[in-house]
Design an enzyme around this catalytic site. Structure first.
Site, mmCIF file in Angstrom:
data_model
loop_
_atom_site.group_PDB
_atom_site.id
_atom_site.type_symbol
_atom_site.label_atom_id
_atom_site.label_comp_id
_atom_site.label_asym_id
_atom_site.label_seq_id
_atom_site.Cartn_x
_atom_site.Cartn_y
_atom_site.Cartn_z
ATOM 1 N N ALA A 71 1.781 88.593 64.385
ATOM 2 C CA ALA A 71 1.816 90.116 64.271
ATOM 3 C C ALA A 71 0.534 90.793 65.319
ATOM 4 O O ALA A 71 0.457 91.729 65.755
ATOM 5 C CB ALA A 71 1.442 90.806 62.907
ATOM 6 N N CYS A 323 -20.612 91.481 50.875
ATOM 7 C CA CYS A 323 -21.031 90.108 50.587
ATOM 8 C C CYS A 323 -19.922 89.002 50.875
ATOM 9 O O CYS A 323 -20.279 87.911 51.140
ATOM 10 C CB CYS A 323 -21.413 89.741 48.994
ATOM 11 S SG CYS A 323 -23.192 90.323 49.005
#
Lengths: 384, 133
Positions: A71, A323
Site C-alpha cells: 500500500a 514512549c
C-alpha cells in the site's frame, strides 16, 4: 501468546499460502514471458488474481488493477503519479491530517516541490471535517486523497460523499483503503484511485495493488523506469506467488466478510462492556458507530500506554503513547482529535481479526483491567 | 520496547511505591515531568536526625523505564546522606538498567526528582530554623 494487532498486520491465511506455494518452485515462469507455456501459466495466475482483486472493490475491468509492492507504493504511485501527470491542470492537493504516514509524507514531498497541499482537520470523533474539506476546494485543485478507514482509530470516512463532491468539481479522488478491504464493503463507483494491501487482509507481505479508473482514462507518472510492465505504470517483473496470494486473500475476504463482521461486532461490544463496567475514566478514541468493529482505541486516564503493554507481555497490542515510538511524540492521529494530551499517552489499540476467539477477548479484558488497576495505584496523577 | 531483565523485574515488583506525609518537616517532595509529555514522577524522601535518608517513596505515570528508574533510585538513596544522594547520577541508573538510548530521559527525570526532593527538604528546614529564631 495472543495476537490483537490486526491493524499492524495479519497472519497469512493457510488457504492463501496453499494457493501461493506452487508458484515458487513449480510454476516459476516469468508472467511477462508470453512465448512459452511456463510464462503463460504464470500470466494466467496473475490475471486471475487481478480479477479477484477487482471483484472485492466492484471494479468492472480487472485491467484497472496494477500490482505494487504494497500500500505504501500504491499510495506513492497514486499521489505522486497523478500530481506529476496532471500538474498542468492545477497546483492544489487536498488530504487529511490523519492519513497514514506514506500519504502524509508523499504530500509533504510534493509540497516541497511546490504543490500547494492542504491538510484538512478531523472532528473530535475522528471523521473528516467536510466543511473544511469543501472550503479547501479551489479551481486549482487537481487531487484529493482521503483514507477509507483510519489505521489507528478505525473510523470510516464518508468516501462516497467526498468522491461525489470531487467529481462535481472535476477533482481526481484517491483513497487509501488498506484498512477497509475485507472489513466493510468497498466500491469504486465514486473513486478514481484506490490503494490496497495484501498483508492487512490475511495475504502475504510485499504485495499491494492500485486501482486506477480506466473509464476516465486516468494515467499516473511511473515511480520507476524499466520494462514497462503493468501498462507502463509500474515496471518490474510481477511476483507471481504474491499476486496469487493477494488475489486469493481478496476472494476469501469477500466471501467471509459479512460473517466476520457480525462476529467482530459481538466481540467489540462484549469487550467494551467488560472494560467500561470495571474501570472508570476510560475513553474510546474515534467513533463508536462509524468505525470498523475490529479496531478499538482506548485511553486509560492516569496510566501510560506503554506501561499497560508491559504489564501484559503475552498479549500483542499497540500504543499511541510517545514512549512506544522512537520519536518520543505521541500519536498525531490522537492529537488531531483534540483530546487531552496526557490521554494520547494513555492509549492502546486493540485489534480483533479473523482468528480472534471469545476466550482471547475475555482474557485480554481481564488482564487490561488488572494491569490498569495496578498502575493507577502507583500513578501520581490518579486519585481514587 | 525490548527491556533488560532489571527493568522488567522492577516494573513487575516495584519497590518503594507510595507516599510520605508531605507536611512532615523531615520529608522532601518533588514532582517532575508533565502529563502532557507522558512522564510524571512524584518522589519523596524522609531525612533522619543524622541527616541520612531513612525512607524514600515514589509514584510514577510513565513507561516501564520511568517506573524502573524511580524504583531503583528510591532504593539507592536510602541510608545515604544528602550529599551522597545528590551524587547518584542518571548515567548510573541508565547503566544499571541497560536503558535503550531513547529511554535515557527517564533516568534523567529520576535524578532530577531526587535533587528536587532534597531541595524541598532543605528549604523546609531553612524556614523551620527561621521560625525558631
Amino acid at each position: 501468546m495472543i495476537y490483537l494487532d490486526y491493524q499492524a498486520t495479519t497472519p497469512c491465511d493457510q488457504r492463501v499460502l496453499d494457493k501461493m506455494l506452487p508458484y515458487f518452485c513449480e510454476i516459476y515462469g516469468n508472467p511477462h514471458s508470453s512465448t512459452h507455456v511456463m510464462g503463460e501459466e504464470a500470466a494466467d495466475a496473475v490475471e486471475k488474481a487481478r480479477a479477484q482483486v477487482a471483484d472485492i472493490i466492484s471494479a468492472e475491468n480487472p485491467k484497472d488493477i496494477i500490482f505494487t509492492s504494497g500500500a505504501t507504493e500504491a499510495n506513492n504511485l497514486a499521489i505522486q503519479g497523478i500530481a506529476h501527470f496532471y500538474k498542468e491542470r492545477g497546483n492544489r492537493i487536498i488530504t487529511s491530517v490523519i492519513e497514514h504516514p506514506c500519504v502524509l509524507e508523499t504530500c509533504k514531498a510534493l509540497a516541497r516541490e511546490g504543490f500547494d497541499v492542504v491538510f484538512v482537520p478531523v472532528l473530535s470523533n475522528g471523521i473528516i471535517d467536510l466543511d473544511s474539506f469543501k472550503k479547501a476546494i479551489t479551481s486549482e485543485t487537481i487531487l484529493a486523497s482521503i483514507m477509507t478507514v483510519n489505521n489507528e482509530i478505525g473510523t470510516c470516512q464518508p468516501i462516497d460523499e467526498i468522491g461525489k463532491l470531487c467529481h462535481e468539481r472535476g477533482i481526481i479522488f484517491h483513497t487509501d483503503a488498506a484498512q477497509a478491504i475485507g472489513k466493510i464493503p468497498v466500491n469504486v463507483k465514486n473513486i478514481d484511485l484506490m490503494s490496497i494491501s495484501g498483508h492487512k487482509i490475511y495475504g502475504p507481505k510485499g504485495i499491494g495493488a492500485l486501482y486506477i479508473n480506466g473509464k476516465e482514462r486516468l494515467r499516473v507518472s511511473p515511480l520507476f523506469h524499466g520494462g514497462r510492465q503493468e501498462r507502463g505504470m509500474r515496471s518490474g517483473t510481477l511476483p507471481t506467488p504474491l499476486c496469487v496470494g493477494i488475489g486469493a486473500a481478496c476472494e476469501i475476504a469477500a466471501k467471509e466478510m459479512r460473517e466476520e463482521y457480525t462476529r467482530l461486532v459481538a466481540f467489540k461490544s462484549y469487550f467494551l462492556r467488560q472494560i467500561f463496567d470495571n474501570l472508570p475514566k476510560v475513553y474510546l478514541n474515534g467513533d463508536r458507530d462509524k468505525s470498523i468493529p475490529g479496531c478499538i482505541n482506548l485511553s486509560f486516564d492516569g496510566v501510560e500506554g506503554e506501561g499497560i503493554m508491559l504489564g501484559m507481555r503475552d498479549i500483542c497490542v499497540s500504543s499511541g503513547s510517545a514512549c512506544s515510538s522512537q520519536t518520543l511524540e505521541p500519536s498525531y492521529v490522537l492529537k488531531s482529535l483534540s483530546i487531552r494530551e496526557d490521554l494520547a499517552h494513555s492509549s492502546i489499540r486493540i485489534g480483533f481479526g479473523r482468528f480472534t476467539t471469545q476466550e482471547e477477548i475475555e482474557y485480554t479484558a481481564s488482564k487490561i483491567i488488572e494491569t490498569v488497576r495496578k498502575l493507577r495505584k502507583m500513578s501520581p496523577i490518579w486519585n481514587d | 520496547m525490548k527491556y533488560s531483565k532489571e527493568v522488567m523485574d522492577l516494573y513487575q515488583n516495584p519497590k518503594n511505591i507510595g507516599s510520605l506525609d508531605e507536611n512532615d518537616a523531615n520529608v522532601g517532595t518533588s514532582v517532575v515531568g508533565a502529563p502532557s509529555c507522558g512522564d510524571v514522577i512524584k518522589l519523596q524522601i524522609k531525612v533522619d536526625e543524622n541527616g541520612c535518608i531513612s525512607d524514600a517513596k515514589f509514584k510514577a505515570f510513565g513507561c516501564g523505564a520511568a517506573i524502573a528508574s524511580s524504583a531503583l533510585i528510591t532504593d539507592w538513596v536510602q541510608g545515604k546522606n544528602l550529599e551522597e544522594a545528590k551524587n547518584i547520577k542518571n548515567k548510573d541508573v541508565a547503566e544499571h538498567l541497560s536503558l535503550p538510548p531513547v529511554k535515557l530521559h527517564c533516568s534523567v527525570l529520576a535524578e532530577e526528582a531526587v535533587s528536587k526532593a532534597i531541595e524541598d527538604y532543605q528549604s523546609k528546614q531553612k524556614n523551620l530554623n527561621k521560625k525558631i529564631i
